[in-house]
Design a protein around this motif. Structure first.
Motif, PDB file in Angstrom:
ATOM      1  N   ARG A  11      47.678  13.825 -38.750  1.00  0.00           N
ATOM      2  CA  ARG A  11      46.664  13.196 -39.930  1.00  0.00           C
ATOM      3  C   ARG A  11      46.959  13.613 -41.006  1.00  0.00           C
ATOM      4  NH1 ARG A  11      46.134   8.490 -37.159  1.00  0.00           N
ATOM      5  NH2 ARG A  11      45.399   8.944 -35.198  1.00  0.00           N
ATOM      6  N   VAL A  12      47.616  12.220 -42.362  1.00  0.00           N
ATOM      7  CA  VAL A  12      47.386  12.941 -43.931  1.00  0.00           C
ATOM      8  C   VAL A  12      46.569  13.698 -44.605  1.00  0.00           C
ATOM      9  CG1 VAL A  12      47.688  11.896 -46.034  1.00  0.00           C
ATOM     10  CG2 VAL A  12      48.716  10.191 -44.071  1.00  0.00           C
ATOM     11  N   GLU A  13      45.420  13.793 -43.885  1.00  0.00           N
ATOM     12  CA  GLU A  13      44.049  14.841 -44.342  1.00  0.00           C
ATOM     13  C   GLU A  13      44.172  15.873 -43.816  1.00  0.00           C
ATOM     14  OE1 GLU A  13      39.333  14.814 -43.716  1.00  0.00           O
ATOM     15  OE2 GLU A  13      40.894  12.588 -44.988  1.00  0.00           O
TER      16      GLU A  13
ATOM     17  N   TYR B 106      51.415  10.313 -50.881  1.00  0.00           N
ATOM     18  CA  TYR B 106      50.759   8.745 -51.633  1.00  0.00           C
ATOM     19  C   TYR B 106      52.616   8.422 -52.491  1.00  0.00           C
ATOM     20  CZ  TYR B 106      47.855   8.063 -47.853  1.00  0.00           C
ATOM     21  OH  TYR B 106      46.875   7.729 -47.286  1.00  0.00           O
ATOM     22  N   GLY B 107      52.947   9.462 -53.569  1.00  0.00           N
ATOM     23  CA  GLY B 107      54.093   9.193 -54.131  1.00  0.00           C
ATOM     24  C   GLY B 107      55.055   9.280 -52.922  1.00  0.00           C
ATOM     25  N   TYR B 108      55.761   9.698 -51.591  1.00  0.00           N
ATOM     26  CA  TYR B 108      56.359   9.429 -51.145  1.00  0.00           C
ATOM     27  C   TYR B 108      56.404   8.582 -50.189  1.00  0.00           C
ATOM     28  CZ  TYR B 108      57.392  14.264 -53.042  1.00  0.00           C
ATOM     29  OH  TYR B 108      57.769  15.604 -54.063  1.00  0.00           O
ATOM     30  N   PHE B 109      55.346   8.693 -49.450  1.00  0.00           N
ATOM     31  CA  PHE B 109      55.189   7.478 -47.974  1.00  0.00           C
ATOM     32  C   PHE B 109      54.114   6.638 -48.500  1.00  0.00           C
ATOM     33  CE2 PHE B 109      56.614  12.133 -46.961  1.00  0.00           C
ATOM     34  CZ  PHE B 109      56.943  12.047 -46.540  1.00  0.00           C
ATOM     35  N   ALA B 110      54.606   5.532 -48.099  1.00  0.00           N
ATOM     36  CA  ALA B 110      53.898   4.401 -48.726  1.00  0.00           C
ATOM     37  C   ALA B 110      52.662   4.243 -47.588  1.00  0.00           C
ATOM     38  CB  ALA B 110      54.558   2.828 -47.426  1.00  0.00           C
ATOM     39  N   ASP B 111      52.456   5.189 -46.297  1.00  0.00           N
ATOM     40  CA  ASP B 111      51.223   5.090 -44.907  1.00  0.00           C
ATOM     41  C   ASP B 111      52.320   6.175 -43.881  1.00  0.00           C
ATOM     42  OD1 ASP B 111      53.467   3.529 -43.575  1.00  0.00           O
ATOM     43  OD2 ASP B 111      52.152   1.957 -43.911  1.00  0.00           O
TER      44      ASP B 111
ATOM     45  N   ASP C  19      53.090   5.680 -40.595  1.00  0.00           N
ATOM     46  CA  ASP C  19      53.633   4.819 -40.171  1.00  0.00           C
ATOM     47  C   ASP C  19      55.206   5.271 -41.014  1.00  0.00           C
ATOM     48  OD1 ASP C  19      52.329   4.390 -38.264  1.00  0.00           O
ATOM     49  OD2 ASP C  19      52.750   2.291 -38.870  1.00  0.00           O
ATOM     50  N   ALA C  20      55.427   5.610 -42.110  1.00  0.00           N
ATOM     51  CA  ALA C  20      56.192   5.800 -42.816  1.00  0.00           C
ATOM     52  C   ALA C  20      57.171   7.175 -42.519  1.00  0.00           C
ATOM     53  CB  ALA C  20      56.529   5.245 -44.441  1.00  0.00           C
ATOM     54  N   LEU C  21      56.467   8.181 -42.391  1.00  0.00           N
ATOM     55  CA  LEU C  21      56.106   9.597 -42.485  1.00  0.00           C
ATOM     56  C   LEU C  21      56.890   9.874 -41.106  1.00  0.00           C
ATOM     57  CD1 LEU C  21      56.443  12.826 -43.208  1.00  0.00           C
ATOM     58  CD2 LEU C  21      53.735  12.762 -41.776  1.00  0.00           C
ATOM     59  N   LEU C  22      56.011   8.942 -39.893  1.00  0.00           N
ATOM     60  CA  LEU C  22      56.373   9.124 -38.369  1.00  0.00           C
ATOM     61  C   LEU C  22      57.844   8.349 -38.316  1.00  0.00           C
ATOM     62  CD1 LEU C  22      53.004   7.928 -36.458  1.00  0.00           C
ATOM     63  CD2 LEU C  22      54.048  10.191 -37.154  1.00  0.00           C
ATOM     64  N   THR C  23      58.352   7.428 -39.224  1.00  0.00           N
ATOM     65  CA  THR C  23      59.634   7.567 -39.014  1.00  0.00           C
ATOM     66  C   THR C  23      60.581   8.083 -39.415  1.00  0.00           C
ATOM     67  OG1 THR C  23      58.968   5.145 -39.742  1.00  0.00           O
ATOM     68  CG2 THR C  23      61.401   5.561 -39.504  1.00  0.00           C
ATOM     69  N   GLU C  24      60.358   9.052 -40.664  1.00  0.00           N
ATOM     70  CA  GLU C  24      60.922   9.915 -41.623  1.00  0.00           C
ATOM     71  C   GLU C  24      61.153  11.241 -40.627  1.00  0.00           C
ATOM     72  OE1 GLU C  24      62.242  11.917 -45.534  1.00  0.00           O
ATOM     73  OE2 GLU C  24      61.394  10.081 -45.518  1.00  0.00           O
ATOM     74  N   MET C  25      60.016  11.638 -39.829  1.00  0.00           N
ATOM     75  CA  MET C  25      60.104  12.915 -38.734  1.00  0.00           C
ATOM     76  C   MET C  25      60.845  12.772 -38.044  1.00  0.00           C
ATOM     77  SD  MET C  25      55.644  13.138 -38.989  1.00  0.00           S
ATOM     78  CE  MET C  25      55.917  13.412 -36.945  1.00  0.00           C
ATOM     79  N   LEU C  26      60.924  11.114 -36.838  1.00  0.00           N
ATOM     80  CA  LEU C  26      61.139  10.514 -36.482  1.00  0.00           C
ATOM     81  C   LEU C  26      63.703  11.433 -36.453  1.00  0.00           C
ATOM     82  CD1 LEU C  26      59.623   7.982 -34.408  1.00  0.00           C
ATOM     83  CD2 LEU C  26      60.381  10.254 -33.664  1.00  0.00           C
TER      84      LEU C  26
END
Length: 191
Positions: free
Chosen positions: A28-30, A44-49, A51-58
């Motif tokens: 969770r972002v928080e 939010y300077g790097y990721f739209a949301d 889900d974008a972080l989860l994709t990059e993690m994968l």
């Protein structure tokens, strides 16, 4: 001079740590911002949301657990069976990739896109096993069965809580590997 931003890679790394410790729901972002000691605005300077972080993690997990592992295996050399053992050790014996891998397997049970990603990674891992085992085993059905047994042992050994009377877990795993990879026992106890 403005404040330094928390690097993108730090957010991804913290996300992978949270995933390994608590599963996908813990990402969770928080919570990540709190763990990093920063505000969530930088996220939010790097990721739209999320889900974008989860994709990059994968993406990071796939690169580290397959591409980086295979690169290192090729650099270190050895015969094909030594390469398989090293790939297994790098992926399933360490403190970094194993907990992430197990968390992604759990996540994949509930998310079809993650399941497809896991299938792609596992197919690459299985191909390494097939290539190695086919060097001493000409029967394609046996190659496939041995590959499945080797891969199942690599993952399953972390999920089985059974004791091995008179033997350590490491001894039993090593012997299973010797049997699957058609090698004489590496442990004198089993000769």
């Amino acid at each position: 001079m403005g404040a330094l931003r928390t690097p993108r890679e730090t957010w991804v790394e913290e996300g992978l740590r949270a995933l390994a410790e608590g599963g996908v729901d813990a990402v969770r972002v928080e919570s990540l911002a709190k763990a990093l000691g920063v505000t969530k605005g930088g996220f939010y300077g790097y990721f739209a949301d999320r889900d974008a972080l989860l994709t990059e993690m994968l993406d990071t997990w796939e690169r580290e657990s397959v591409d980086d592992v295979l690169d290192r295996v090729e650099r270190e050399g050895g015969d094909v069976l030594d390469k398989v053992r090293l790939a297994g050790q790098l992926t399933f014996a360490g403190d970094r990739l194993l907990p992430i891998d197990l968390a992604i397997r759990d996540w994949a049970r509930r998310d079809q896109a993650v399941a497809e990603r896991l299938r792609r990674v596992d197919n690459r891992r299985m191909q390494l096993l097939r290539d190695a085992i086919s060097t001493f085993c000409p029967d394609p059905d046996e190659v496939e069965a041995r590959s499945l047994l080797a891969f199942g042992a690599a993952i399953g050994s972390h999920l089985i809580a059974a004791d091995h009377p008179g033997r350590t877990r490491a001894q039993v795993i090593a012997r299973a590997g010797d049997l699957i990879l058609n090698r004489p026992p590496s442990n004198p106890r089993y000769r």
